[in-house]
Scaffold this motif. Structure first.
Motif, PDB file in Angstrom:
ATOM      1  N   ALA A 352       0.836  -1.210   0.000  1.00 14.71           N
ATOM      2  CA  ALA A 352       0.000   0.000   0.000  1.00 14.71           C
ATOM      3  C   ALA A 352       0.866   1.254   0.000  1.00 14.71           C
ATOM      4  CB  ALA A 352      -0.929  -0.014   1.212  1.00 14.71           C
ATOM      5  N   LEU A 353       1.977   1.214   0.781  1.00 16.63           N
ATOM      6  CA  LEU A 353       2.887   2.360   0.825  1.00 16.63           C
ATOM      7  C   LEU A 353       3.574   2.542  -0.522  1.00 16.63           C
ATOM      8  CD1 LEU A 353       4.362   4.597   2.324  1.00 16.63           C
ATOM      9  CD2 LEU A 353       5.954   2.878   3.228  1.00 16.63           C
ATOM     10  N   VAL A 354       3.967   1.458  -1.161  1.00 17.06           N
ATOM     11  CA  VAL A 354       4.580   1.538  -2.495  1.00 17.06           C
ATOM     12  C   VAL A 354       3.615   2.196  -3.478  1.00 17.06           C
ATOM     13  CG1 VAL A 354       5.452   0.190  -4.443  1.00 17.06           C
ATOM     14  CG2 VAL A 354       6.056  -0.471  -2.104  1.00 17.06           C
ATOM     15  N   ALA A 355       2.363   1.763  -3.439  1.00 17.73           N
ATOM     16  CA  ALA A 355       1.360   2.328  -4.337  1.00 17.73           C
ATOM     17  C   ALA A 355       1.120   3.800  -4.047  1.00 17.73           C
ATOM     18  CB  ALA A 355       0.062   1.534  -4.204  1.00 17.73           C
ATOM     19  N   ALA A 356       1.082   4.159  -2.769  1.00 20.06           N
ATOM     20  CA  ALA A 356       0.865   5.559  -2.393  1.00 20.06           C
ATOM     21  C   ALA A 356       1.982   6.448  -2.915  1.00 20.06           C
ATOM     22  CB  ALA A 356       0.748   5.677  -0.878  1.00 20.06           C
ATOM     23  N   ASN A 357       3.220   5.961  -2.830  1.00 18.18           N
ATOM     24  CA  ASN A 357       4.346   6.739  -3.351  1.00 18.18           C
ATOM     25  C   ASN A 357       4.249   6.911  -4.865  1.00 18.18           C
ATOM     26  OD1 ASN A 357       5.984   7.465  -1.067  1.00 18.18           O
ATOM     27  ND2 ASN A 357       6.553   5.319  -0.836  1.00 18.18           N
ATOM     28  N   VAL A 396      -7.687   3.723   1.703  1.00 14.92           N
ATOM     29  CA  VAL A 396      -8.310   3.032   0.569  1.00 14.92           C
ATOM     30  C   VAL A 396      -8.916   4.048  -0.399  1.00 14.92           C
ATOM     31  CG1 VAL A 396     -10.175   1.493  -0.114  1.00 14.92           C
ATOM     32  CG2 VAL A 396      -8.742   0.906   1.850  1.00 14.92           C
ATOM     33  N   ALA A 397      -9.581   5.062   0.149  1.00 12.03           N
ATOM     34  CA  ALA A 397     -10.199   6.087  -0.700  1.00 12.03           C
ATOM     35  C   ALA A 397      -9.152   6.810  -1.547  1.00 12.03           C
ATOM     36  CB  ALA A 397     -10.963   7.091   0.170  1.00 12.03           C
ATOM     37  N   PHE A 398      -7.978   7.058  -0.958  1.00  6.65           N
ATOM     38  CA  PHE A 398      -6.911   7.746  -1.699  1.00  6.65           C
ATOM     39  C   PHE A 398      -6.417   6.878  -2.857  1.00  6.65           C
ATOM     40  CE2 PHE A 398      -2.299   8.452  -2.288  1.00  6.65           C
ATOM     41  CZ  PHE A 398      -2.340   9.763  -2.744  1.00  6.65           C
ATOM     42  N   LEU A 399      -6.207   5.590  -2.603  1.00 11.32           N
ATOM     43  CA  LEU A 399      -5.737   4.700  -3.672  1.00 11.32           C
ATOM     44  C   LEU A 399      -6.788   4.519  -4.756  1.00 11.32           C
ATOM     45  CD1 LEU A 399      -3.797   1.918  -1.700  1.00 11.32           C
ATOM     46  CD2 LEU A 399      -2.898   3.956  -2.830  1.00 11.32           C
ATOM     47  N   GLU A 400      -8.058   4.468  -4.362  1.00  9.75           N
ATOM     48  CA  GLU A 400      -9.127   4.352  -5.362  1.00  9.75           C
ATOM     49  C   GLU A 400      -9.202   5.608  -6.224  1.00  9.75           C
ATOM     50  OE1 GLU A 400     -12.492   3.512  -2.918  1.00  9.75           O
ATOM     51  OE2 GLU A 400     -12.244   1.322  -3.051  1.00  9.75           O
ATOM     52  N   GLN A 401      -8.933   6.752  -5.601  1.00 10.53           N
ATOM     53  CA  GLN A 401      -8.885   8.010  -6.353  1.00 10.53           C
ATOM     54  C   GLN A 401      -7.755   7.962  -7.385  1.00 10.53           C
ATOM     55  OE1 GLN A 401      -8.422  11.519  -3.866  1.00 10.53           O
ATOM     56  NE2 GLN A 401      -7.476  12.653  -5.536  1.00 10.53           N
ATOM     57  N   CYS A 402      -6.637   7.366  -6.994  1.00  7.66           N
ATOM     58  CA  CYS A 402      -5.505   7.210  -7.915  1.00  7.66           C
ATOM     59  C   CYS A 402      -5.891   6.312  -9.091  1.00  7.66           C
ATOM     60  CB  CYS A 402      -4.294   6.614  -7.187  1.00  7.66           C
ATOM     61  SG  CYS A 402      -3.581   7.702  -5.948  1.00  7.66           S
ATOM     62  N   GLN A 403      -6.593   5.233  -8.778  1.00 10.20           N
ATOM     63  CA  GLN A 403      -7.052   4.335  -9.853  1.00 10.20           C
ATOM     64  C   GLN A 403      -7.933   5.086 -10.838  1.00 10.20           C
ATOM     65  OE1 GLN A 403      -8.889   0.976  -7.764  1.00 10.20           O
ATOM     66  NE2 GLN A 403      -7.299  -0.372  -8.614  1.00 10.20           N
ATOM     67  N   SER A 404      -8.794   5.928 -10.318  1.00 11.22           N
ATOM     68  CA  SER A 404      -9.704   6.693 -11.180  1.00 11.22           C
ATOM     69  C   SER A 404      -8.937   7.657 -12.081  1.00 11.22           C
ATOM     70  CB  SER A 404     -10.699   7.483 -10.319  1.00 11.22           C
ATOM     71  OG  SER A 404     -11.459   6.615  -9.511  1.00 11.22           O
ATOM     72  N   ALA A 405      -7.738   8.067 -11.607  1.00 10.95           N
ATOM     73  CA  ALA A 405      -6.915   8.989 -12.390  1.00 10.95           C
ATOM     74  C   ALA A 405      -6.049   8.249 -13.405  1.00 10.95           C
ATOM     75  CB  ALA A 405      -6.030   9.813 -11.459  1.00 10.95           C
ATOM     76  N   GLY A 406      -6.222   6.924 -13.495  1.00 11.52           N
ATOM     77  CA  GLY A 406      -5.491   6.141 -14.478  1.00 11.52           C
ATOM     78  C   GLY A 406      -4.195   5.523 -13.992  1.00 11.52           C
ATOM     79  N   ILE A 407      -3.942   5.591 -12.678  1.00  3.68           N
ATOM     80  CA  ILE A 407      -2.719   5.009 -12.127  1.00  3.68           C
ATOM     81  C   ILE A 407      -2.989   3.548 -11.777  1.00  3.68           C
ATOM     82  CG2 ILE A 407      -1.013   5.160 -10.252  1.00  3.68           C
ATOM     83  CD1 ILE A 407      -1.794   8.172 -10.058  1.00  3.68           C
ATOM     84  N   ASP A 408      -2.080   2.668 -12.170  1.00  2.00           N
ATOM     85  CA  ASP A 408      -2.264   1.234 -11.977  1.00  2.00           C
ATOM     86  C   ASP A 408      -1.997   0.859 -10.517  1.00  2.00           C
ATOM     87  OD1 ASP A 408      -2.660  -1.451 -12.415  1.00  2.00           O
ATOM     88  OD2 ASP A 408      -0.632  -1.808 -13.166  1.00  2.00           O
ATOM     89  N   ILE A 409      -3.040   0.492  -9.801  1.00  2.00           N
ATOM     90  CA  ILE A 409      -2.931   0.066  -8.398  1.00  2.00           C
ATOM     91  C   ILE A 409      -3.462  -1.363  -8.314  1.00  2.00           C
ATOM     92  CG2 ILE A 409      -3.591   0.528  -6.016  1.00  2.00           C
ATOM     93  CD1 ILE A 409      -1.988   2.788  -7.190  1.00  2.00           C
ATOM     94  N   ASP A 410      -2.620  -2.302  -7.857  1.00  2.00           N
ATOM     95  CA  ASP A 410      -3.090  -3.690  -7.814  1.00  2.00           C
ATOM     96  C   ASP A 410      -3.962  -3.935  -6.584  1.00  2.00           C
ATOM     97  OD1 ASP A 410      -1.442  -4.392  -5.541  1.00  2.00           O
ATOM     98  OD2 ASP A 410       0.248  -4.593  -6.903  1.00  2.00           O
ATOM     99  N   GLU A 411      -4.697  -5.036  -6.625  1.00  2.00           N
ATOM    100  CA  GLU A 411      -5.660  -5.345  -5.573  1.00  2.00           C
ATOM    101  C   GLU A 411      -4.982  -5.629  -4.231  1.00  2.00           C
ATOM    102  OE1 GLU A 411      -8.921  -4.993  -5.817  1.00  2.00           O
ATOM    103  OE2 GLU A 411      -8.461  -4.222  -7.825  1.00  2.00           O
ATOM    104  N   ALA A 412      -3.784  -6.192  -4.262  1.00  2.78           N
ATOM    105  CA  ALA A 412      -3.061  -6.473  -3.016  1.00  2.78           C
ATOM    106  C   ALA A 412      -2.733  -5.174  -2.278  1.00  2.78           C
ATOM    107  CB  ALA A 412      -1.778  -7.250  -3.298  1.00  2.78           C
ATOM    108  N   ALA A 413      -2.355  -4.132  -3.030  1.00  2.36           N
ATOM    109  CA  ALA A 413      -2.048  -2.840  -2.411  1.00  2.36           C
ATOM    110  C   ALA A 413      -3.307  -2.249  -1.788  1.00  2.36           C
ATOM    111  CB  ALA A 413      -1.456  -1.891  -3.440  1.00  2.36           C
ATOM    112  N   LEU A 414      -4.433  -2.366  -2.497  1.00  3.29           N
ATOM    113  CA  LEU A 414      -5.704  -1.877  -1.950  1.00  3.29           C
ATOM    114  C   LEU A 414      -6.071  -2.620  -0.676  1.00  3.29           C
ATOM    115  CD1 LEU A 414      -8.010  -1.309  -5.062  1.00  3.29           C
ATOM    116  CD2 LEU A 414      -7.415   0.380  -3.314  1.00  3.29           C
ATOM    117  N   ALA A 415      -5.893  -3.917  -0.694  1.00  2.00           N
ATOM    118  CA  ALA A 415      -6.219  -4.709   0.491  1.00  2.00           C
ATOM    119  C   ALA A 415      -5.301  -4.354   1.659  1.00  2.00           C
ATOM    120  CB  ALA A 415      -6.096  -6.190   0.167  1.00  2.00           C
ATOM    121  N   GLY A 416      -4.024  -4.110   1.375  1.00  2.00           N
ATOM    122  CA  GLY A 416      -3.067  -3.785   2.425  1.00  2.00           C
ATOM    123  C   GLY A 416      -3.306  -2.439   3.072  1.00  2.00           C
TER     124      GLY A 416
END
Length: 560
Positions: A352-357, A396-416
């Motif tokens: 999740a931290l990797v995805a956030a960065n 989770v809301a922040f990562l989902e917002q990133c997904q909506s912006a076209g950034i590839d976030i995998d499901e494991a990062a969302l779960a973490g």
């Protein structure tokens, strides 16, 4: 605190990283560029002396166990040990881990390059320190960049010497005392809790540490040099010995570690992915910055210690000084790096931290009032479960917002982001999201049973000797600014500062230290360049077979 340390952080990031705010102005920090450039310049001017005279210099270090002249206060060996007491510190443990984390294994190669040119700087500044040192009315030896600025460049440059002294005094108080005391306190608290189940009050640690420091520094440079001459070789030797044991255990992996260092340094591994330029630049930037932080070559601290050596030959002491840079970076830092790169184990990091960065690098901003550490705690953060329970929905809301912006976030990062048990497995400690010294600690912990105590114990001795070494640097700065009378009061003030470092959080002190270190380095580098002709003259005279090892005349009038 942000109002105080915010501007300091901006200046510090520019000096060492080349970026002002969010804008990258230079590929690397101007201080790193100037230090490396001056090292290259001096290496050329002295005919690659650090390389040509390396083995003879080793012999001079051994001979330096005895005085090589009547002038001075301590033996050349003790001067080297005192300088090493300031050089060998947290940079050899935390700095190496940080360099690899920021720049990959290739950063170590650029640390080596920095050390080689840093040896030319160490030779130059320490030769000048002995040549232009003074003996006061009390028979005390005073020397360092402030004195070769005053006596070598003339009175019109006195303002530059004052700037250097102010930077030295502040750097001594911050990085040489308070931060080191804070590191010792953290190590003592962790060890006391883990081994004995004790909660040690910080004030007690402060009293004990203050008493130990006072017992050494009250006797001045002779006492400091005597203790450093005994403790530093044992300390460095023991650490290298333990690291060697780890590398013997992991011997099959050592060649691969060297290959990874070289390959990463030139982007050979990244070439396939098309990120060669960025990877190489990151390795160069991290390696140079951490290398300079570790060995202090060109900063102007070590020549203050070397100026006190009992020697009649400035060039000989300069050659001894350059060995200090080699020991600090080429030997000790390399041993730490190889341990980090070869030891494998059950290491984790937060996906999740990797995805956030990734999101932040892509231009996404965190919710107002939120911080990365609280929304996405690392795999080894204290109170991680509680933080995720409290801030999981927002993460989770922040990562989902990133997904909506076209950034590839995998499901494991969302779960973490909302489940603390979901973590990524990695092979090496440097691939985790642990911080600095914790990376080195975990590498040793995975190497053999009880290995996790190597770093706290080493950190205590490294930090303690740094405190006593830097006390002398600060004392010399005060003496230059105020006079001999200020020496003894300063020693008592130093103990108070050490105690304060054990009970106060380090916080933004590292940032203040970065700025004060620059305040030392810039005046010193100006002086080295301006006096490079003097260094070359000493270098050539010393190589003249008709002169042998002459007593350099220090009576010529300074330039006006």
């Amino acid at each position: 605190m942000d109002a105080i340390f915010g501007p300091v952080e901006t200046v510090s990031n520019f000096i060492w990283g080349g970026n002002w705010g969010d804008t990258q102005i230079l590929p690397m920090g101007p201080l790193a560029i100037i230090l490396l450039g001056t090292g290259l310049f001096m290496m050329f001017r002295v005919g690659a002396r650090p390389l040509r005279r390396f083995f003879p210099a080793l012999a001079e270090v051994w001979q330096g166990r005895k005085a090589q002249g009547e002038d001075g206060a301590i033996t050349p060996w003790q001067a080297l040990s005192t300088a090493l007491s300031g050089q060998v510190g947290t940079g050899n443990l935390a700095g190496v881990a940080t360099a690899i984390t920021l720049g990959g294994p290739g950063a170590i190669f650029w640390m080596w390059i920095t050390a080689i040119f840093g040896m030319a700087l160490a030779f130059s500044e320490s030769s000048l320190a002995v040549k232009y040192r003074e003996t006061d009315e009390y028979g005390r030896i005073n020397g360092g960049p402030m004195y070769y600025i005053k006596n070598g460049l003339g009175k019109k440059w006195a303002w530059l010497a004052v700037i250097f002294c102010l930077g030295t005094l502040f750097s001594a108080m911050v990085t040489g005392s308070m931060i080191q005391a804070n590191s010792i306190t953290e190590a003592a608290l962790e060890t006391g809790s883990a081994v004995f189940g004790l909660s040690i009050p910080t004030w007690l640690i402060g009293l004990i540490l203050g008493a130990l420091v006072f017992a050494v520094i009250i006797g001045g440079i002779k006492s400091i040099g005597s203790v450093a001459g005994k403790v530093v070789p044992i300390m460095a030797g023991a650490y290298v010995f333990i690291a060697l044991i780890v590398l013997i255990i992991n011997a099959p992996k050592v060649p691969g570690a060297f290959a990874e260092i070289i390959g990463s340094a030139f982007g050979l591994r990244e070439a396939v992915g098309g990120a060669t330029g960025y990877a190489v630049l990151a390795a160069i930037r991290a390696g140079i910055a951490r290398g300079l932080f570790s060995n202090e070559a060109g900063q102007g601290s070590a020549p203050i210690a070397h100026a006190a050596a009992k020697t009649k030959n400035p060039v000989q002491q300069g050659e001894i000084a350059m060995i200090g840079v080699f020991i600090d970076t080429i030997i000790i830092c390399t041993m730490t790096a190889l341990v980090i790169l070869t030891v494998t184990g059950d290491f984790k990091k937060s996906g999740a931290l990797v995805a956030a960065n990734q999101c932040i690098e892509a231009g996404q901003t965190l919710p107002e009032g939120a911080s990365l550490d609280t929304l996405f705690p690392s795999a080894y953060a204290d109170g991680r479960e509680a933080l995720i329970e409290q801030n999981g929905p927002a993460a989770v809301a922040f990562l989902e917002q990133c997904q909506s912006a076209g950034i590839d976030i995998d499901e494991a990062a969302l779960a973490g982001a909302s489940d603390p048990s979901v973590l990524m497995d990695v092979d090496h400690a440097w691939e985790t999201d642990a911080n600095s010294a914790a990376i080195t600690t975990r590498a040793y912990g995975a190497a053999f049973p009880g290995g996790e105590f190597v770093v706290p114990v080493a950190l205590f001795f490294f930090a303690f000797t740094t405190i006593i070494g830097w006390s002398y640097y600060g004392e010399q700065a005060v003496t230059f600014l105020l006079g001999e009378w200020a020496t003894h009061p300063f020693r008592y003030v130093w103990i108070i500062v050490v105690f304060a470092g054990t009970v106060l959080p380090a916080g933004g002190l590292w940032l203040l230290g970065d700025v004060s270190n620059a305040a030392m380095a810039f005046p010193n580098l100006i002086a080295i360049i301006a006096l490079s002709g003097v260094v070359v003259a000493m270098h050539k005279m010393n190589d003249d077979p008709d002169h042998g090892h002459p007593v350099i005349d220090k009576t010529e009038p300074p330039a006006e």
